[in-house]
Motif scaffolding. Structure first.
Motif, PDB file in Angstrom:
ATOM      1  N   ILE A 141      51.472  24.952  36.266  1.00 40.62           N
ATOM      2  CA  ILE A 141      51.518  23.660  35.578  1.00 40.62           C
ATOM      3  C   ILE A 141      52.018  22.725  36.567  1.00 40.62           C
ATOM      4  CG2 ILE A 141      52.782  22.721  33.543  1.00 40.62           C
ATOM      5  CD1 ILE A 141      52.952  25.307  32.238  1.00 40.62           C
ATOM      6  N   ARG A 142      51.100  21.553  36.597  1.00 38.07           N
ATOM      7  CA  ARG A 142      51.406  20.706  37.641  1.00 38.07           C
ATOM      8  C   ARG A 142      51.646  19.181  36.793  1.00 38.07           C
ATOM      9  NH1 ARG A 142      50.011  20.848  42.730  1.00 38.07           N
ATOM     10  NH2 ARG A 142      49.274  18.857  42.812  1.00 38.07           N
ATOM     11  N   ASP A 143      52.506  18.480  37.412  1.00 34.80           N
ATOM     12  CA  ASP A 143      52.756  16.881  36.848  1.00 34.80           C
ATOM     13  C   ASP A 143      51.354  16.431  36.689  1.00 34.80           C
ATOM     14  OD1 ASP A 143      55.384  17.573  36.758  1.00 34.80           O
ATOM     15  OD2 ASP A 143      55.798  16.655  38.569  1.00 34.80           O
ATOM     16  N   ARG A 144      51.246  15.574  35.601  1.00 32.69           N
ATOM     17  CA  ARG A 144      50.128  14.759  35.533  1.00 32.69           C
ATOM     18  C   ARG A 144      50.019  13.627  36.592  1.00 32.69           C
ATOM     19  NH1 ARG A 144      46.554  14.585  31.376  1.00 32.69           N
ATOM     20  NH2 ARG A 144      45.586  12.533  31.057  1.00 32.69           N
ATOM     21  N   GLY A 145      48.829  13.691  37.029  1.00 34.60           N
ATOM     22  CA  GLY A 145      48.470  12.664  38.245  1.00 34.60           C
ATOM     23  C   GLY A 145      48.980  13.092  39.578  1.00 34.60           C
ATOM     24  N   ALA A 146      49.392  14.572  39.666  1.00 30.13           N
ATOM     25  CA  ALA A 146      49.738  14.873  41.157  1.00 30.13           C
ATOM     26  C   ALA A 146      48.296  15.243  41.991  1.00 30.13           C
ATOM     27  CB  ALA A 146      50.549  16.122  40.966  1.00 30.13           C
ATOM     28  N   GLY A 147      47.297  14.980  41.257  1.00 33.17           N
ATOM     29  CA  GLY A 147      46.003  15.204  42.178  1.00 33.17           C
ATOM     30  C   GLY A 147      45.934  16.905  42.218  1.00 33.17           C
ATOM     31  N   ARG A 148      44.674  17.202  43.429  1.00 32.35           N
ATOM     32  CA  ARG A 148      44.328  18.317  43.476  1.00 32.35           C
ATOM     33  C   ARG A 148      45.437  19.143  44.381  1.00 32.35           C
ATOM     34  NH1 ARG A 148      38.533  19.707  46.290  1.00 32.35           N
ATOM     35  NH2 ARG A 148      38.678  21.853  46.380  1.00 32.35           N
ATOM     36  N   PRO A 149      45.393  20.527  43.729  1.00 29.07           N
ATOM     37  CA  PRO A 149      46.499  21.267  44.829  1.00 29.07           C
ATOM     38  C   PRO A 149      46.050  21.515  46.105  1.00 29.07           C
ATOM     39  CG  PRO A 149      45.531  22.610  42.912  1.00 29.07           C
ATOM     40  CD  PRO A 149      45.051  21.299  42.830  1.00 29.07           C
ATOM     41  N   THR A 150      47.016  21.296  46.939  1.00 28.21           N
ATOM     42  CA  THR A 150      46.695  21.740  48.505  1.00 28.21           C
ATOM     43  C   THR A 150      46.718  23.314  48.646  1.00 28.21           C
ATOM     44  OG1 THR A 150      49.049  22.032  48.963  1.00 28.21           O
ATOM     45  CG2 THR A 150      48.066  19.418  49.238  1.00 28.21           C
ATOM     46  N   LYS A 151      46.250  23.638  49.851  1.00 27.43           N
ATOM     47  CA  LYS A 151      46.115  25.022  50.048  1.00 27.43           C
ATOM     48  C   LYS A 151      47.266  25.631  49.945  1.00 27.43           C
ATOM     49  CE  LYS A 151      43.565  27.902  53.260  1.00 27.43           C
ATOM     50  NZ  LYS A 151      43.001  27.879  54.595  1.00 27.43           N
ATOM     51  N   ARG A 152      48.469  24.969  50.280  1.00 30.69           N
ATOM     52  CA  ARG A 152      49.796  25.554  50.371  1.00 30.69           C
ATOM     53  C   ARG A 152      50.347  25.659  48.891  1.00 30.69           C
ATOM     54  NH1 ARG A 152      55.104  22.682  52.486  1.00 30.69           N
ATOM     55  NH2 ARG A 152      56.695  23.956  52.078  1.00 30.69           N
ATOM     56  N   ASP A 153      49.857  24.709  48.040  1.00 30.18           N
ATOM     57  CA  ASP A 153      50.125  24.710  46.512  1.00 30.18           C
ATOM     58  C   ASP A 153      49.413  25.932  45.812  1.00 30.18           C
ATOM     59  OD1 ASP A 153      51.754  22.691  46.829  1.00 30.18           O
ATOM     60  OD2 ASP A 153      50.393  21.198  45.898  1.00 30.18           O
ATOM     61  N   ARG A 154      48.446  26.201  46.565  1.00 25.60           N
ATOM     62  CA  ARG A 154      47.630  27.324  45.580  1.00 25.60           C
ATOM     63  C   ARG A 154      47.916  28.526  46.118  1.00 25.60           C
ATOM     64  NH1 ARG A 154      43.813  30.470  47.744  1.00 25.60           N
ATOM     65  NH2 ARG A 154      43.604  29.430  49.741  1.00 25.60           N
ATOM     66  N   ARG A 155      48.417  28.819  47.351  1.00 23.81           N
ATOM     67  CA  ARG A 155      49.083  29.852  47.464  1.00 23.81           C
ATOM     68  C   ARG A 155      50.284  30.303  47.297  1.00 23.81           C
ATOM     69  NH1 ARG A 155      47.666  29.567  54.114  1.00 23.81           N
ATOM     70  NH2 ARG A 155      45.451  30.388  54.033  1.00 23.81           N
ATOM     71  N   GLU A 156      51.137  29.254  46.798  1.00 24.26           N
ATOM     72  CA  GLU A 156      52.434  29.282  45.920  1.00 24.26           C
ATOM     73  C   GLU A 156      52.185  29.787  44.527  1.00 24.26           C
ATOM     74  OE1 GLU A 156      54.666  25.897  46.423  1.00 24.26           O
ATOM     75  OE2 GLU A 156      55.180  26.118  48.488  1.00 24.26           O
ATOM     76  N   MET A 157      51.020  29.273  43.809  1.00 20.84           N
ATOM     77  CA  MET A 157      50.637  29.713  42.519  1.00 20.84           C
ATOM     78  C   MET A 157      50.308  31.025  42.417  1.00 20.84           C
ATOM     79  SD  MET A 157      49.043  26.371  40.816  1.00 20.84           S
ATOM     80  CE  MET A 157      47.767  25.698  42.266  1.00 20.84           C
ATOM     81  N   GLU A 158      49.582  31.469  43.493  1.00 22.30           N
ATOM     82  CA  GLU A 158      49.057  32.932  43.285  1.00 22.30           C
ATOM     83  C   GLU A 158      50.107  33.837  43.887  1.00 22.30           C
ATOM     84  OE1 GLU A 158      46.019  33.075  46.485  1.00 22.30           O
ATOM     85  OE2 GLU A 158      44.422  32.088  44.941  1.00 22.30           O
ATOM     86  N   ARG A 159      50.958  33.248  44.391  1.00 21.85           N
ATOM     87  CA  ARG A 159      52.282  34.306  44.900  1.00 21.85           C
ATOM     88  C   ARG A 159      53.177  34.553  43.525  1.00 21.85           C
ATOM     89  NH1 ARG A 159      57.142  32.762  46.365  1.00 21.85           N
ATOM     90  NH2 ARG A 159      56.336  30.892  47.223  1.00 21.85           N
ATOM     91  N   LEU A 160      53.301  33.390  42.710  1.00 23.81           N
ATOM     92  CA  LEU A 160      54.191  33.311  41.457  1.00 23.81           C
ATOM     93  C   LEU A 160      53.189  34.326  40.546  1.00 23.81           C
ATOM     94  CD1 LEU A 160      55.193  29.701  41.128  1.00 23.81           C
ATOM     95  CD2 LEU A 160      56.363  31.664  41.582  1.00 23.81           C
ATOM     96  N   ARG A 161      52.015  34.146  40.425  1.00 34.18           N
ATOM     97  CA  ARG A 161      51.037  34.836  39.325  1.00 34.18           C
ATOM     98  C   ARG A 161      51.318  36.436  39.696  1.00 34.18           C
ATOM     99  NH1 ARG A 161      46.248  31.515  39.607  1.00 34.18           N
ATOM    100  NH2 ARG A 161      47.108  29.473  38.958  1.00 34.18           N
ATOM    101  N   GLY A 162      51.219  36.960  41.158  1.00 33.86           N
ATOM    102  CA  GLY A 162      51.205  38.121  41.601  1.00 33.86           C
ATOM    103  C   GLY A 162      49.991  38.501  41.988  1.00 33.86           C
ATOM    104  N   VAL A 163      48.929  37.591  42.473  1.00 35.69           N
ATOM    105  CA  VAL A 163      47.612  37.455  42.790  1.00 35.69           C
ATOM    106  C   VAL A 163      47.331  37.815  44.274  1.00 35.69           C
ATOM    107  CG1 VAL A 163      45.181  36.512  42.486  1.00 35.69           C
ATOM    108  CG2 VAL A 163      46.894  36.548  40.746  1.00 35.69           C
ATOM    109  N   GLU A 164      46.939  38.795  44.711  1.00 32.41           N
ATOM    110  CA  GLU A 164      46.806  39.037  46.160  1.00 32.41           C
ATOM    111  C   GLU A 164      45.603  38.444  46.547  1.00 32.41           C
ATOM    112  OE1 GLU A 164      48.930  40.471  48.353  1.00 32.41           O
ATOM    113  OE2 GLU A 164      50.332  40.619  46.603  1.00 32.41           O
ATOM    114  N   GLY A 165      45.660  37.514  47.563  1.00 28.38           N
ATOM    115  CA  GLY A 165      44.320  36.919  47.947  1.00 28.38           C
ATOM    116  C   GLY A 165      43.968  37.260  49.301  1.00 28.38           C
TER     117      GLY A 165
END
Length: 165
Positions: A141-165
């Motif tokens: 869940i991102r703040d409204r208007g924060a824009g597209r997630p960066t590669k670093r943000d995407r990796r953090e979200m995957e780590r929180l979900r427990g998805v290996e990528g």
């Protein structure tokens, strides 16, 4: 007057008239062990696809008919066709999407769709409890208007979900 006297094959005695039609179906039903076609004295029957629709176990009557044709509906342990007559006291098992099975006992017959509180009074629900939901943290869940997630943000979200990528 001519039609009364000619009769056209009405010279049968009253004993002959009732012998063939009245006794044969009931004797056949008893021999085969099948349920009699005529409704019992205490009530009637309703089509099973119509009943499961009217008590809101399925969204549409055609979905109820499709469930019956697919073998997902059982009444008293037997697979049934959509036109099968369900009666008070019958146990209806309906296998729903996701593998959940609903087990209900018919308490009241309803032919037309009614409101949810009235529909709930028409059956006794003996279904097993649904499996517990997995507790998942609301990740991503991102703040409204924060824009597209960066590669670093995407990796953090995957780590929180427990998805290996």
């Amino acid at each position: 007057m001519a039609s009364e006297t000619s009769g056209g094959g009405t010279d049968r005695t009253p004993d002959d008239a009732g012998a063939g039609s009245a006794t044969a179906p009931s004797a056949h039903a008893e021999e085969s062990g099948a349920r009699a076609k005529e409704p019992p004295a205490g009530g009637g029957s309703v089509r099973v696809d119509s009943w499961i629709w009217s008590v809101r176990l399925v969204k549409t009557r055609s979905m109820g008919a499709a469930a019956c044709k697919g073998g997902h509906v059982r009444v008293n342990g037997d697979r049934v066709k959509p036109a099968y007559g369900v009666r008070v006291g019958d146990e209806v098992r309906l296998r729903q999407a996701g593998g959940r099975e609903r087990v209900v006992v018919v308490k009241r017959l309803i032919r037309k769709r009614v409101g949810a509180p009235v529909a709930a009074e028409a059956y006794v629900d003996n279904s097993p409890p649904p499996p517990p939901r997995e507790a998942v943290a609301p990740a991503g869940i991102r703040d409204r208007g924060a824009g597209r997630p960066t590669k670093r943000d995407r990796r953090e979200m995957e780590r929180l979900r427990g998805v290996e990528g």
